[in-house]
Design a protein around this motif. Sequence first.
Motif, PDB file in Angstrom:
ATOM      1  N   LEU A 184       4.277 -22.119 -41.403  1.00  0.00           N
ATOM      2  CA  LEU A 184       4.561 -22.283 -39.991  1.00  0.00           C
ATOM      3  C   LEU A 184       3.235 -22.617 -39.325  1.00  0.00           C
ATOM      4  CD1 LEU A 184       6.649 -22.154 -37.760  1.00  0.00           C
ATOM      5  CD2 LEU A 184       6.058 -19.774 -37.425  1.00  0.00           C
ATOM      6  N   VAL A 191      -2.715 -22.484 -38.888  1.00  0.00           N
ATOM      7  CA  VAL A 191      -1.695 -21.914 -39.758  1.00  0.00           C
ATOM      8  C   VAL A 191      -1.253 -20.561 -39.185  1.00  0.00           C
ATOM      9  CG1 VAL A 191      -1.188 -21.048 -42.054  1.00  0.00           C
ATOM     10  CG2 VAL A 191      -2.620 -23.070 -41.772  1.00  0.00           C
ATOM     11  N   LEU A 192      -0.025 -20.479 -38.750  1.00  0.00           N
ATOM     12  CA  LEU A 192       0.465 -19.217 -38.190  1.00  0.00           C
ATOM     13  C   LEU A 192       0.896 -18.281 -39.298  1.00  0.00           C
ATOM     14  CD1 LEU A 192       2.524 -20.653 -35.229  1.00  0.00           C
ATOM     15  CD2 LEU A 192       0.315 -19.534 -35.137  1.00  0.00           C
ATOM     16  N   SER A 193       1.579 -18.813 -40.261  1.00  0.00           N
ATOM     17  CA  SER A 193       1.879 -18.009 -41.434  1.00  0.00           C
ATOM     18  C   SER A 193       2.158 -18.956 -42.576  1.00  0.00           C
ATOM     19  CB  SER A 193       3.078 -17.097 -41.181  1.00  0.00           C
ATOM     20  OG  SER A 193       4.265 -17.823 -41.214  1.00  0.00           O
ATOM     21  N   HIS A 195       3.090 -18.665 -46.910  1.00  0.00           N
ATOM     22  CA  HIS A 195       3.170 -17.926 -48.158  1.00  0.00           C
ATOM     23  C   HIS A 195       3.917 -18.736 -49.198  1.00  0.00           C
ATOM     24  CE1 HIS A 195       7.189 -16.767 -46.669  1.00  0.00           C
ATOM     25  NE2 HIS A 195       7.486 -16.611 -47.929  1.00  0.00           N
ATOM     26  N   PRO A 387      12.681 -27.670 -31.206  1.00  0.00           N
ATOM     27  CA  PRO A 387      12.643 -27.064 -32.537  1.00  0.00           C
ATOM     28  C   PRO A 387      11.497 -27.657 -33.353  1.00  0.00           C
ATOM     29  CG  PRO A 387      14.840 -27.910 -32.028  1.00  0.00           C
ATOM     30  CD  PRO A 387      13.906 -28.423 -30.969  1.00  0.00           C
ATOM     31  N   ILE A 433      10.459 -23.178 -46.234  1.00  0.00           N
ATOM     32  CA  ILE A 433      10.572 -23.513 -44.818  1.00  0.00           C
ATOM     33  C   ILE A 433       9.189 -23.966 -44.387  1.00  0.00           C
ATOM     34  CG2 ILE A 433      11.016 -22.578 -42.528  1.00  0.00           C
ATOM     35  CD1 ILE A 433      12.981 -20.642 -44.044  1.00  0.00           C
ATOM     36  N   GLU A 435       7.328 -25.763 -41.681  1.00  0.00           N
ATOM     37  CA  GLU A 435       7.553 -26.219 -40.315  1.00  0.00           C
ATOM     38  C   GLU A 435       6.276 -26.330 -39.507  1.00  0.00           C
ATOM     39  OE1 GLU A 435      10.321 -23.285 -38.928  1.00  0.00           O
ATOM     40  OE2 GLU A 435      12.040 -24.481 -39.578  1.00  0.00           O
ATOM     41  N   ARG A 437       5.276 -26.701 -35.477  1.00  0.00           N
ATOM     42  CA  ARG A 437       5.801 -26.731 -34.115  1.00  0.00           C
ATOM     43  C   ARG A 437       5.243 -27.933 -33.371  1.00  0.00           C
ATOM     44  NH1 ARG A 437       5.123 -20.358 -33.010  1.00  0.00           N
ATOM     45  NH2 ARG A 437       7.025 -19.716 -34.072  1.00  0.00           N
TER      46      ARG A 437
END
Lengths: 438, 969
Positions: A184, A191-193, A195, A387, A433, A435, A437
Amino acid sequence: MIGGLFIYNHKGEVLISRVYRDDIGRHAVDAFRVNVIHARQQVRSPVTNIARTSFFHVKRSNIWLAAVTKQNVNAAMVFEFLYKMCDVMAAYFGKISEENIKNNFVLIYELLDEILDFGYPQNSETGALKTFITQQGIKGQHQTKEEQSQITSQVTGQIGWRREGIKYRRNELFLDVLESVNLLMSPQGQVLSAHVSGRVVMKSYLSGMPECKFGMNDKIVIDKAGKGGVTDDVAKSTTGKQSIAIDDCTFNQCVRLSKFDSERSISFIPPDGEYELMRYRTTKDIILPFRVIPLVREVGRTKLEVKVVIKSNFKPSLLAQKIEVRIPTPLNTSGVQVICMKGKAKYKASENAIVWKIKRMAGMKESQISAEIELLPTNDKKKWARPPISMNFEVPFAPSGLKVRYLKVFESKLNYSDHDVIKWVRYIGRSGIYETRC
Amino acid sequence: MEWANQLCENRQFGSKMTDSKYFTTTKKGEIFELKAELNSDKKEKKKEAVKKVIASMTVGKDVSALFPDVVNCMQTDNLELKKLVYLYLMNYAKSQPDMAIMAVNTFVKDCEDPNPLIRALAVRTMGCIRVDKITEYLCEPLRKCLKDEDPYVRKTAAVCVAKLHDINAQLVEDQGFLDTLKDLISDSNPMVVANAVAALSEIAESHPNSNLLDLNPQSINKLLTALNECTEWGQIFILDCLANYAPRDDRESQSICERVTPRLSHANSAVVLSAVKVLMKFMEMLPKDLDYYGTLLKKLAPPLVTLLSAEPELQYVALRNINLIVQKRPEILKHEMKVFFVKYNDPIYVKLEKLDIMIRLASQANIAQVLAELKEYATEVDVDFVRKAVRAIGRCAIKVEQSAERCVSTLLDLIQTKVNYVVQEAIVVIKDIFRKYPNKYESVIATLCENLDSLDEPEARAAMIWIVGEYAERIDNADELLESFLEGFHDESTQVQLQLLTAIVKLFLKKPTETQELVQQVLSLATQDSDNPDLRDRGYIYWRLLSTDPVAAKEVVLAEKPLISEETDLIEPTLLEELICHIGTLASVYHKPPSAFVEGSRGVMHKRLPARTGSGESTESPDVGTIAGGSGTETAPSIIPSQGDLLGDLLNLDLAPPTTTGPPPPTSGMQMGGMDLLGGGLDSLLGGDIGGSAAMGAGFGAVPAVMPASLNAPMGGGLGDLFDLGGGVGMPLGAYIPPKTVWLPAMKAKGLEISGTFARRAGVIQMELTLTNKAMSVMTDFAIQFNRNSFGLAPAGPLQVLSPLSPNQTIEVSLPLSTVGPVMKMEPLNNLQVAVKNNIDVFYFSCQYPISMLFVEDGKMERQVFLATWKDIPNENESQFQIKDCHLNSDAASNKLQASNIFTIAKRTVEGQDMLYMSIKLSNGIWVLAELRVQTGNPNYTDLEISVKCRAPEVSQCVFQCCEAVLKN
């Protein structure tokens, strides 16, 4: 414990209904239909309590599986069981669909009788189940006494997942390291998260009851070995690369957990055929195969300009495949013009997105798409939620950096050794996932 | 009701013509055809037929008529066919107990079969057949199977003991099965051990005080060994059982923890959660300075995080549990904030739970990230989620002071979006921020006031009013703002009304000169025109305060407020401890103790975390649990009296003089006669009025004159009720009429109380109502309507309330009913939904009528007809009931019943038993036949037995209830 298990089609008609406990009446079947399947609102929880009766449900395509109870059951167990039930059914007759369930309802009842006794899950390994629950049904008489007791000892035994006396002319095994990278990222590229959740899937075609030992470049193991001093060089030379930090891993029930806990060694007797040996998760030093750089500009009230750049970030000799970038568009989009340097891009009105597909892309390259989105004027006060841009791809390496160091096979009773086994290892990294933003 | 379900499913069944052959069916004579096929000589045909039967059973069709034919197929060596027949048996044996006996022989024989799979199948199925006679035959085979040489049979037999215990607990104890089961804990096969543990745990749960599981270090050791070897499910049973053990000291506790930690790497999330439960529980006993304690804490985090990559349903269970764990031991996951970030595609239930945990984990270290996330969420689509996100921003401001300013500016941004629910939610949280940091962010008030008009939710309106009242001195037009709310005062919710009252009083205390009129207006609205006791009381309190001592009023109303807590929605500690003991289970998902959603004795026992005991302190501590958690009374449910009771209490208080003697304390004037004191006293007190305004004083004094009347209101009404009740009970003659009960309490109907009953007089059904006006204003224009109901009851005429009902007045109305109205089946059958209208509003309530109202006078059947009908109605339509402790001989009973149109047709005496045969006809033409057995020989035996037979068996229960009521009164 589980009081009953129902399977419904999408209309809420019962396909299978098996009640295990006296406290669950026939009305429970309808309570679930009325309150959950036919509920006007979207389902807000997978656990529903209706008149002191709890319903757990999962959905597979348009089939509902519901477990019912009036007691304080182990909720995690109930869901694990429902998933297992799906796996078992899939192993017997393929896709879980209304058609297949109706065609196999006798088999399903037989399975339900076997794997759930008074609401307590029993051995549910398909390998074992298939030895005595067959669609022929007549197997019972033709078995010899030895065969029968072999079945029962397998179903109840310590090694419930493997039967004795398996023989292959060619002993062979395949290891697949399958990883999905999840990301994300903020519009600014932070980088927000991130893994990686990985799985090691093994296909084993080995004779007898082989004892296996699996090794990978797990930091803890290598550091341990390093402290010993003796195997230090060996470790370095075999891995070639540095070790990785695994946050957590879980193992198939064949792996001796206590041994992993004390020595961090992964030893097991594998099930026959394909199964998932382990799952793991890493969060440090992840190679992010792609970077997405979005630029969205609102031009007035009726136009959006979108520019997205993707950059591949791995060795130039490697090729990524099945690349797909999905750029969401507002609901009031009236028309879209796209220009892309590579691949094909299309606006899909039904999905409210521009889908950009690229078949192959080598490492250290970049590509760009730009689009003009025409909007219909609306008086909707609510802003478009924007989104995130999502991405799909497949790369031929493990983004976590995991490497298989060895998989040793020992079978003392039969005359084949570790060297005789043909081993294959493959690494596939896919997007989970992924993604950004915008 | 079961019949209805079947009906509706049959209908579905008819319309469902898919290509799966067993699910299709010929409509007519289907049962007949199946019967022929079941008795066919060809094996294949037989099997096909049984499959069709099972398919019909699945969709809820009644195929019990085929019982003998299906059971005939049981004698087969085809395992698949046998299993199908067994499945059928399990479903229908209970309804056909006599015929089920036919199957016993086959079961017993199968239990001796050389094939262990068949032995196990037989014992497994037998345990599922809940027929006493079969259960008796089960004991011997079960005893053998528990000691069978084959582990597969033993593991099945172990579960069977639990089944048998569920049917007949006494039998299991008498037969010594519990001891055999305990022995199985030492079995060589891990699966047998696991099932034995599961069975014992379940049995132990229904005997909370028994020492069934008798866990001691030896047996624990055995369990821990089996843990390494058994299936994933077995591991769950064992771990859940281990969690109930109380280790003797910290050393034992540590050694168990060490042997359980490897389970944290299991692929099955339930194994992991159960292991977490054991660890969380036993960790309590470890000294915090122990190295191992720290290691354990570190080991717990990764597996919990891994649970979040499971399927969404499991994630949900995991998140609900993590929510508990974070409250109990925040240190475990304090560095893992990122994994709780919401993904765009997460199901809504996962999103909401993640958000909850994010707020709990928010700290100074991660607040910037959290805020950025929350701001993102506030633009999503799902309304609930967005609201929660906005609220979370507010919580962050309160929790982390450094972030407050940023939070407030984020909230202001969100208010600018003008999305209605976002604005409202933001205003609610800003109120809390003002409370936490007074005099800091008042600059934003202007922005808030701009949105005044768009607020339509009570909570947001109340919050805004609070803000205006609190900062009245800084808002120039505060009085105008509040006044605008006052216009629709009576349409506001209580929350808003209370807040408005307080805010205006605050305003008055701050700016007394300009707002006198306003405060009088609100006080009179609250005290005179409202029937809400809370509002009225608060109104009076302010009134009295303002009139007696304005300085004190200022001190009270404008007092410094206590700080608000940083955490919200924290689970109360004793409950949290209990829930920690239930990690992984439904209780942890619902965040409620099991007793809140489990019926019966199971789960009533409260679990507690163990207390820390050093190894040297005590070796035997049986009462560890009680020491740790405090007294058990804390969790006892508090009983809130129903409104009726409350009214009664109030009445007592008012009617009886205080029993306490001695000098009444000065405040006791509030009790009763004190009202006058207040009324008169106010004037005099107001002599030294606030700010020297005489006009205001007069205003204050004039109003309370009405008060005594309002207090008397419930008194009169209550007396009337008592009187009516007496009248109802005292009717000795004719048909039984149940006493009047309150159907609609005054609280729910703006002061209108309705109680009533039903009677049948001269063939006419009457609804007898007592209407009481407990409100302050006159009620007129009464009308009544019924919803569609099971027997088509409808008012036969208008509700005759001729004169208006003035406050305090009670009238009795009798409403004749007809049975020709529209029909719809109700649940329960005799439920009636009623709407009553008056000049104030429409009110809805539901009541249940005794079905005897529908028994018609010509319900006496001819003897011959009776006999024929009795035979004609199938046996499964017969229901049996018992009436306990009824001291009546058969003649007295017969007379009593006759008065309610239950006619005795014949009487027979057999072996000291009088048998009365009776018939009843319902208004819709349904006949009900009954047989009443009265023991005449034995005077000690006072129970009556009644069998009811009817073509529509669903009325049986109602009829029985009626008979019982009639006979007992």
